[in-house]
Design a protein around this motif. Structure first.
Motif, short mmCIF file in Angstrom:
data_model
loop_
_atom_site.label_atom_id
_atom_site.label_comp_id
_atom_site.label_asym_id
_atom_site.label_seq_id
_atom_site.Cartn_x
_atom_site.Cartn_y
_atom_site.Cartn_z
N THR A 50 0.83 -1.20 0.00
CA THR A 50 0.00 0.00 0.00
C THR A 50 0.86 1.25 0.00
N ALA A 51 1.92 1.25 0.79
CA ALA A 51 2.82 2.40 0.82
C ALA A 51 3.51 2.60 -0.53
N ASN A 52 3.91 1.50 -1.16
CA ASN A 52 4.55 1.61 -2.48
C ASN A 52 3.58 2.16 -3.53
N ALA A 53 2.32 1.75 -3.45
CA ALA A 53 1.32 2.28 -4.39
C ALA A 53 1.15 3.79 -4.18
N GLY A 54 1.17 4.23 -2.93
CA GLY A 54 1.06 5.67 -2.64
C GLY A 54 2.28 6.44 -3.13
N ARG A 55 3.46 5.86 -2.95
CA ARG A 55 4.69 6.51 -3.45
C ARG A 55 4.68 6.62 -4.96
N GLN A 56 4.19 5.57 -5.63
CA GLN A 56 4.12 5.61 -7.09
C GLN A 56 3.14 6.68 -7.56
N ALA A 57 2.02 6.82 -6.87
CA ALA A 57 1.06 7.86 -7.23
C ALA A 57 1.68 9.25 -7.03
N ASP A 58 2.42 9.43 -5.94
CA ASP A 58 3.09 10.71 -5.70
C ASP A 58 4.12 11.00 -6.79
N ALA A 59 4.88 9.99 -7.18
CA ALA A 59 5.89 10.18 -8.22
C ALA A 59 5.25 10.53 -9.56
N GLN A 60 4.15 9.87 -9.88
CA GLN A 60 3.45 10.18 -11.14
C GLN A 60 2.88 11.60 -11.11
N THR A 61 2.37 12.01 -9.96
CA THR A 61 1.84 13.36 -9.83
C THR A 61 2.93 14.39 -10.02
#
Length: 107
Positions: A50-61
């Motif tokens: 879940t944390a990795n999915a959030g980090r990926q979303a932040d990076a894409q943003t």
């Protein structure tokens, strides 16, 4: 409303984070009975996913803000992160409900 292709992609990404996938990965049992993975290790892996999915979303943003990514990638990453969080909350609710049921049992 999400398109069928988007929904299928989100579902496929959730399957990659699901408990079945967590069970296939080698986990140090650390005293778990019957040689299976212990519950805390499974929860730890789910939290990491879940944390990795959030980090990926932040990076894409950040990438789309810099003009280096497409908005579709951002929406997909955010949807995957949201699905992971919803799954984690559902598991938490089930654990709490099970605990409350155990506490109501007569001794």
């Amino acid at each position: 409303m999400a398109t069928p292709g988007f929904a299928a992609g989100a579902y496929a990404s959730i399957q990659g984070m699901g408990a079945g996938n967590l069970m296939r990965k080698p986990i140090a049992t650390g005293g778990a009975e019957a040689g299976g993975p212990d519950f805390s290790a499974l929860l730890g892996k789910a939290l990491d996913a879940t944390a990795n999915a959030g980090r990926q979303a932040d990076a894409q943003t950040a990438s789309v803000a810099g003009g280096r990514a497409d908005i579709v990638n951002v929406v997909t990453a955010v949807a995957e992160s949201e699905a992971a969080i919803e799954t984690l909350v559902a598991v938490r609710d089930r654990v709490i409900a099970a605990y409350e049921e155990i506490m109501r049992m007569p001794v």
